[in-house]
Enzyme design. Structure first.
Site, PDB file in Angstrom:
ATOM      1  N   GLY A 250     -12.339  38.482-115.449  1.00  0.00           N
ATOM      2  CA  GLY A 250     -13.216  37.654-116.275  1.00  0.00           C
ATOM      3  C   GLY A 250     -13.639  36.418-115.513  1.00  0.00           C
ATOM      4  CB  SER A 251     -15.340  33.377-116.594  1.00  0.00           C
ATOM      5  OG  SER A 251     -14.482  33.012-117.643  1.00  0.00           O
ATOM      6  CB  THR A 252     -13.285  30.969-112.228  1.00  0.00           C
ATOM      7  OG1 THR A 252     -13.622  31.960-111.235  1.00  0.00           O
ATOM      8  CG2 THR A 252     -12.310  29.984-111.621  1.00  0.00           C
ATOM      9  CB  THR A 254     -11.426  33.098-119.322  1.00  0.00           C
ATOM     10  OG1 THR A 254     -12.644  32.674-119.911  1.00  0.00           O
ATOM     11  CG2 THR A 254     -10.534  33.676-120.401  1.00  0.00           C
ATOM     12  N   GLY A 255      -9.739  32.693-116.592  1.00  0.00           N
ATOM     13  CA  GLY A 255      -8.617  33.097-115.742  1.00  0.00           C
ATOM     14  C   GLY A 255      -7.592  31.978-115.596  1.00  0.00           C
ATOM     15  CD  GLU A 272      -9.413  41.426-108.669  1.00  0.00           C
ATOM     16  OE1 GLU A 272     -10.357  40.882-108.075  1.00  0.00           O
ATOM     17  OE2 GLU A 272      -8.401  41.843-108.085  1.00  0.00           O
ATOM     18  CB  CYS A 306     -17.163  39.836-110.186  1.00  0.00           C
ATOM     19  SG  CYS A 306     -16.843  41.509-109.601  1.00  0.00           S
TER      20      CYS A 306
END
Ligand code: NDP
Length: 500
Positions: A250-252, A254-255, A272, A306
């Site tokens: 997902g997005s950085t 949310t990561g 990822e 991505c």
């Protein structure tokens, strides 16, 4: 060149030839081998992004549903039917999964194309890769071995690779069947059980896959699916003490949140995340090949990738010729119906995504970038966005630094290889890069100098079918998927010492 204004040839949803599974009604989650609605009875809508019309809804799972799924997965993890299964049999089951994916590839690809808008050509490719990834990992249960270590006279020492337990898998809407296999296949190959939480706006293919898995020899409860919102079902999965690992795409932003939330229970986490990948074109490149690769790099999947190569760097001496050719090539990427043969670019996946990409164009104009082509809506219905190229950009602009996740590229020039390396690496991300050159020395120097998990030379976005590691440098991720590196993230090592 101005933004194209023609209306994409998209029929309304009712007239489209789409699988019954996506059309209407409510689909069910899978917990412990049974189809269930959410405990709350609530559902989430799905929309066809090409027509803006409603599709089947999915349950809005929350903490109670996640808890039930984790318990089912935990019970399956210790059940001898799975825990004591022979490695050969586990491998055969992974091959069975590959078989059902292959048999139903058309249907699953079409479900994703209708649910999230990626062209059929791309979703078909993802499904072909999916079955190969399961076949690759089907070979591993029989080869997962520890080592025997010298421990002296009267002693024996060896290591065992053991599964972690219940793995929570959370991933994005931009390639549901593209992202899941490189997590699910190694998790199962290593003997874990899983709870899947697909993206709220693109869960339908996962629910159909779960239905298909119920027809294989996979014991009930080994794979569970809870649909729902990231902030509800996703967060509950990350926080659940019965979950040993979270595998996340997902997005950085949310990561980072996931990693912070997982800290309380010290879960293993692999991430990822996003990217702002460079395409670097040297003057000696085969321009016919390069121009097509560069265009596909930032326009493929409408830029919702991505690995999108959204920063284009061209050697100064060929700028004019390259831009001219690029604009011509971009015409072939005009958006169209994702279900039509030959469509290279579909709509953006949701209205929220359309609004987000549109807002970046406002930002670009405010910051002083020049919109060379595109720059807004394409057609009069559906979430189609015109392929867009921006120049006159500076390294500090938000459109150069932030992931837009739409069909938008920024182009600038470099003077020599050192300048190219410095500009390509001037980013917080490090997922991928592509280099276009016919000079072997330049190719290898670039491959070594670029800070990214994958460097493609004279090609773009060739993903592995399981046997190559994939992942991010810098803020593009943590850990690797694919190959033995990917498998190891689903195991833990036990040391055994014996007094003889
Ligand atoms: P998000 O980070 O918004 O969402 C990803 C998943 O996380 C979704 O299932 C989402 O649920 C869930 N989620 C959201 N909030 C939470 C939370 N608090 N706790 C747990 N789960 C949560 O990303 P996008 O869906 O927008 O995907 C796009 C991003 O993914 C881009 O940045 C892209 O670069 C990256 N990506 C990375 C890839 C890689 O391999 N490196 C591959 C493809 C994409 P919900 O659906 O409800 O929001």
């Amino acid at each position: 060149m101005t933004a194209p204004v023609s209306v994409p040839p998209v029929a309304d949803t009712a007239r489209r030839d789409i699988p019954a599974f996506v059309r209407d009604g409510e689909r069910m989650m899978w917990i412990g081998g049974r189809q269930v609605a959410a405990v709350s009875g609530r559902t989430l809508p799905n929309t066809d992004p090409a027509t803006e019309e409603a599709l089947a809804s999915v349950p809005r799972g929350e903490a109670a549903d996640v808890d039930a799924a984790v318990h089912a997965a935990r019970a399956a993890f210790t059940d001898p039917a799975w825990a004591e299964m022979s490695p050969d049999r586990r491998g055969r089951i992974l091959n069975q999964i590959a078989d059902v994916i292959e048999e139903h590839a058309d249907e699953l690809a079409t479900i994703d194309s209708v649910n999230m808008g990626a062209p059929r050509m791309l979703t078909a490719h993802m499904l072909a890769e999916a079955s190969e990834i399961f076949r690759y990992y089907a070979g591993w249960p029989t080869k997962l071995s520890g080592v025997s270590v010298p421990a002296g006279k009267d002693r024996m020492a060896y290591t065992r690779k053991e599964p972690l337990g219940v793995v929570g898998i959370i991933w994005g809407w931009n390639g549901p069947m593209g992202q899941l296999p490189s997590k699910l296949a190694p998790a199962l190959a290593a003997g874990n059980t899983v709870v899947l939480k697909p993206a709220e706006t693109a869960s339908l293919s996962t629910l159909r896959l779960a239905e298909l898995l119920a027809g294989t020899d996979l014991p009930a409860g080994v794979v569970n699916v809870v649909t729902g919102l990231g902030a509800e079902a996703g967060q509950a999965l990350v926080a659940h003490p019965g979950v040993a690992k979270i595998a996340f795409t997902g997005s950085t932003a949310t990561g980072k949140l996931v990693q912070r939330q997982a800290t309380d229970t010290l879960k293993r986490v692999t991430l990822e995340l996003g990217g702002k990948s460079p395409s670097v074109v040297f003057a000696d490149a085969d321009l016919d090949v390069a121009v097509r690769g560069v265009a596909a790099g930032f326009l493929g999947n409408a830029g919702q990738a991505c690995v999108a190569a959204s920063r284009v760097f061209v050697e100064e001496s060929i700028r004019e010729e390259f831009v001219e050719r690029l604009l011509k090539t971009m015409e072939a990427f005009a958006p169209g119906d994702p279900l039509t043969q030959g469509t290279l670019v579909g709509p953006l996946s949701t209205k929220a995504q359309f609004d987000r990409v549109s807002s970046y164009l406002d930002i670009a104009r405010e910051e002083g970038a020049n919109v060379v082509t595109g720059g807004g809506r394409f057609g009069d219905h559906g979430y189609f966005f015109a392929p867009t190229l921006l120049d006159d950009v500076r390294p500090d602009m938000r459109v150069v630094r932030e992931e837009i996740f739409g069909p938008v590229g920024v182009i600038t020039t470099f003077t020599d290889i050192d300048d190219a390396i410095a500009q390509a690496n001037d980013t917080d991300y490090g997922l991928a890069a592509s280099v276009w050159t016919t000079n072997l020395t330049t190719a290898h120097r670039m491959a070594a100098a670029i800070e990214a998990g994958t460097v493609w030379i004279n090609t773009w976005a060739e993903m592995s079918t399981g046997n190559l590691p994939f992942g991010g440098y810098k803020q593009s991720g943590l850990g690797r998927e694919g190959g033995l590196e990917g498998l190891d993230t689903y195991t833990q090592v036990k040391t055994v010492r014996i007094a003889l």
